[in-house]
Design an enzyme around this catalytic site. Structure first.
Site, mmCIF file in Angstrom:
data_model
loop_
_atom_site.group_PDB
_atom_site.id
_atom_site.type_symbol
_atom_site.label_atom_id
_atom_site.label_comp_id
_atom_site.label_asym_id
_atom_site.label_seq_id
_atom_site.Cartn_x
_atom_site.Cartn_y
_atom_site.Cartn_z
ATOM 1 N N GLY A 12 0.535 -1.167 -0.230
ATOM 2 C CA GLY A 12 -0.040 0.051 0.105
ATOM 3 C C GLY A 12 0.866 1.391 0.063
ATOM 4 O O GLY A 12 0.347 2.190 0.494
ATOM 5 N N ASN A 14 1.592 3.159 -2.642
ATOM 6 C CA ASN A 14 0.840 3.779 -3.480
ATOM 7 C C ASN A 14 -0.488 4.670 -2.698
ATOM 8 O O ASN A 14 -0.459 5.920 -2.887
ATOM 9 C CB ASN A 14 0.611 3.578 -4.574
ATOM 10 C CG ASN A 14 1.967 3.570 -5.632
ATOM 11 O OD1 ASN A 14 2.274 4.359 -6.152
ATOM 12 N ND2 ASN A 14 2.346 2.215 -5.899
ATOM 13 N N ARG A 62 -15.366 -14.827 -10.126
ATOM 14 C CA ARG A 62 -14.926 -13.554 -10.290
ATOM 15 C C ARG A 62 -16.154 -12.696 -10.075
ATOM 16 O O ARG A 62 -16.014 -11.587 -9.430
ATOM 17 C CB ARG A 62 -14.354 -13.329 -11.436
ATOM 18 C CG ARG A 62 -12.717 -13.281 -11.716
ATOM 19 C CD ARG A 62 -12.292 -12.749 -12.809
ATOM 20 N NE ARG A 62 -11.006 -13.466 -13.054
ATOM 21 C CZ ARG A 62 -9.857 -13.405 -12.341
ATOM 22 N NH1 ARG A 62 -9.863 -12.477 -11.444
ATOM 23 N NH2 ARG A 62 -8.964 -14.085 -12.614
ATOM 24 N N HIS A 106 0.232 1.263 -13.238
ATOM 25 C CA HIS A 106 0.706 0.070 -13.728
ATOM 26 C C HIS A 106 2.388 0.520 -13.873
ATOM 27 O O HIS A 106 2.766 1.525 -14.414
ATOM 28 C CB HIS A 106 -0.020 -0.275 -15.239
ATOM 29 C CG HIS A 106 0.775 -1.479 -15.822
ATOM 30 N ND1 HIS A 106 0.541 -2.702 -15.334
ATOM 31 C CD2 HIS A 106 1.823 -1.334 -16.810
ATOM 32 C CE1 HIS A 106 1.109 -3.482 -16.212
ATOM 33 N NE2 HIS A 106 2.272 -2.914 -16.843
ATOM 34 N N GLU A 140 -10.364 -3.709 -21.557
ATOM 35 C CA GLU A 140 -9.076 -4.355 -21.938
ATOM 36 C C GLU A 140 -8.012 -4.289 -20.722
ATOM 37 O O GLU A 140 -7.726 -2.893 -20.520
ATOM 38 C CB GLU A 140 -8.716 -3.922 -23.276
ATOM 39 C CG GLU A 140 -7.822 -4.829 -23.951
ATOM 40 C CD GLU A 140 -7.514 -4.292 -25.435
ATOM 41 O OE1 GLU A 140 -6.610 -4.804 -26.044
ATOM 42 O OE2 GLU A 140 -8.398 -3.503 -25.964
ATOM 43 N N LEU A 141 -7.298 -5.242 -20.402
ATOM 44 C CA LEU A 141 -6.351 -5.080 -19.117
ATOM 45 C C LEU A 141 -5.350 -4.256 -19.564
ATOM 46 O O LEU A 141 -4.549 -4.117 -20.493
ATOM 47 C CB LEU A 141 -5.731 -6.367 -18.949
ATOM 48 C CG LEU A 141 -4.997 -6.522 -17.828
ATOM 49 C CD1 LEU A 141 -5.746 -6.219 -16.393
ATOM 50 C CD2 LEU A 141 -4.220 -7.799 -17.709
HETATM 51 C C1 GRF Z 1 3.048 -0.842 -7.509
HETATM 52 O O1 GRF Z 1 4.399 -0.932 -8.112
HETATM 53 C C2 GRF Z 1 2.084 -0.830 -8.812
HETATM 54 O O2 GRF Z 1 2.585 -0.217 -9.864
HETATM 55 C C3 GRF Z 1 2.015 -2.175 -8.945
HETATM 56 O O3 GRF Z 1 1.876 -2.753 -7.676
HETATM 57 C C4 GRF Z 1 2.585 -2.102 -6.954
HETATM 58 C C5 GRF Z 1 2.044 -1.836 -5.643
HETATM 59 O O4 GRF Z 1 2.710 -1.111 -4.565
HETATM 60 N N1 GRF Z 1 0.577 -2.320 -9.603
HETATM 61 P P1 GRF Z 1 2.359 -0.666 -3.235
HETATM 62 O O5 GRF Z 1 1.390 -1.712 -2.682
HETATM 63 O O6 GRF Z 1 1.516 0.547 -3.733
HETATM 64 O O7 GRF Z 1 3.574 -0.380 -2.416
#
Ligand code: GRF
Length: 213
Positions: A12, A14, A62, A106, A140-141
């Site tokens: 977490g 981010n 899902r 991403h 689309e992913l």
């Molecule tokens: C990040 O690098 C993000 O781009 C990817 O997963 C990672 C998550 O890291 N989708 P965090 O959980 O936010 O530390």
């Protein structure tokens, strides 16, 4: 005040960067994880943010998981749903329900390296630049309209770990920036292009030069 729900699966960092940015006009209504042991939940709770777990292993498929997840999200009536290291592929129905208000980070310069193991694949491909992308989520992913990207150099001697760390530092800059633009109503979707209004907003961040990385 815009209400934001952030979805995580693990550390977490981010999510933490977005919370710490304390974006004016934004309120983090909840942090929801699909994994009960996600490290980020403790940080969110300590900030006084509502947390919830919707454990994907408890659902038959899902569609059932996504329905339960959507219910948990919608109880907060969010203006924006942020996927911050949320490691589940979402159904088309779920994505459609949040169309235009669901964003993801991403770890590559999309459209290169969609999918998993992006840093390893970038090293194997011998690219000279790599990076990260914040984009709207479409069915689309890893293909929706790009809001902002950060570019980092790939350096001689880089390992997957060193490249991951360099990219992550940029993720922590661009993700709060993208959320801020959306909260300020400055982002509009025009086909597959996300346009950011306002002067001097190129939608790209370049990391510091290699010597100082
Ligand atoms: C990040 O690098 C993000 O781009 C990817 O997963 C990672 C998550 O890291 N989708 P965090 O959980 O936010 O530390």
């Amino acid at each position: 005040m815009k209400s934001i729900v952030i979805l995580i699966s693990g550390r977490g960092s981010n999510m933490e960067a977005i919370v710490r940015a304390a974006i004016p006009g934004a309120r983090i209504a909840a942090v929801i994880s699909n994994r009960p042991n996600a490290g980020g939940l403790a940080f969110a709770a300590a900030q006084g943010i509502a947390t919830a777990v919707v454990d994907h292993t408890a659902y038959a498929d899902r569609a059932a998981f996504d329905a339960a997840l959507a219910e948990a999200i919608d109880s907060h009536a969010p203006d924006l749903v942020v996927l911050a290291g949320f490691m589940r592929v979402l159904t088309a129905d779920f994505v459609r329900h949040y169309e235009g208000r669901l964003i993801n980070i991403h770890p590559s310069l999309l459209p290169s390296f969609t999918g998993l193991h992006t840093h390893k694949r970038a090293l194997e491909a011998g690219v000279r630049v790599h990076g990260t992308t914040v984009h709207f989520v479409t069915a689309e992913l890893d293909c929706g309209p790009i809001i902002i990207q950060a570019v980092v150099p790939v350096m001689t001697g880089d390992t997957e770990e060193s490249l991951t760390a360099r990219v992550l530092a940029q993720e922590h800059r661009i993700f709060p920036q993208a959320v801020r633009w959306i909260v300020e109503d400055r982002v509009c979707i025009d086909g597959n292009i996300a346009r950011v209004s306002g002067a001097g907003e190129p939608g790209v961040m370049i990391s510091p030069p290699p010597e100082s990385v």
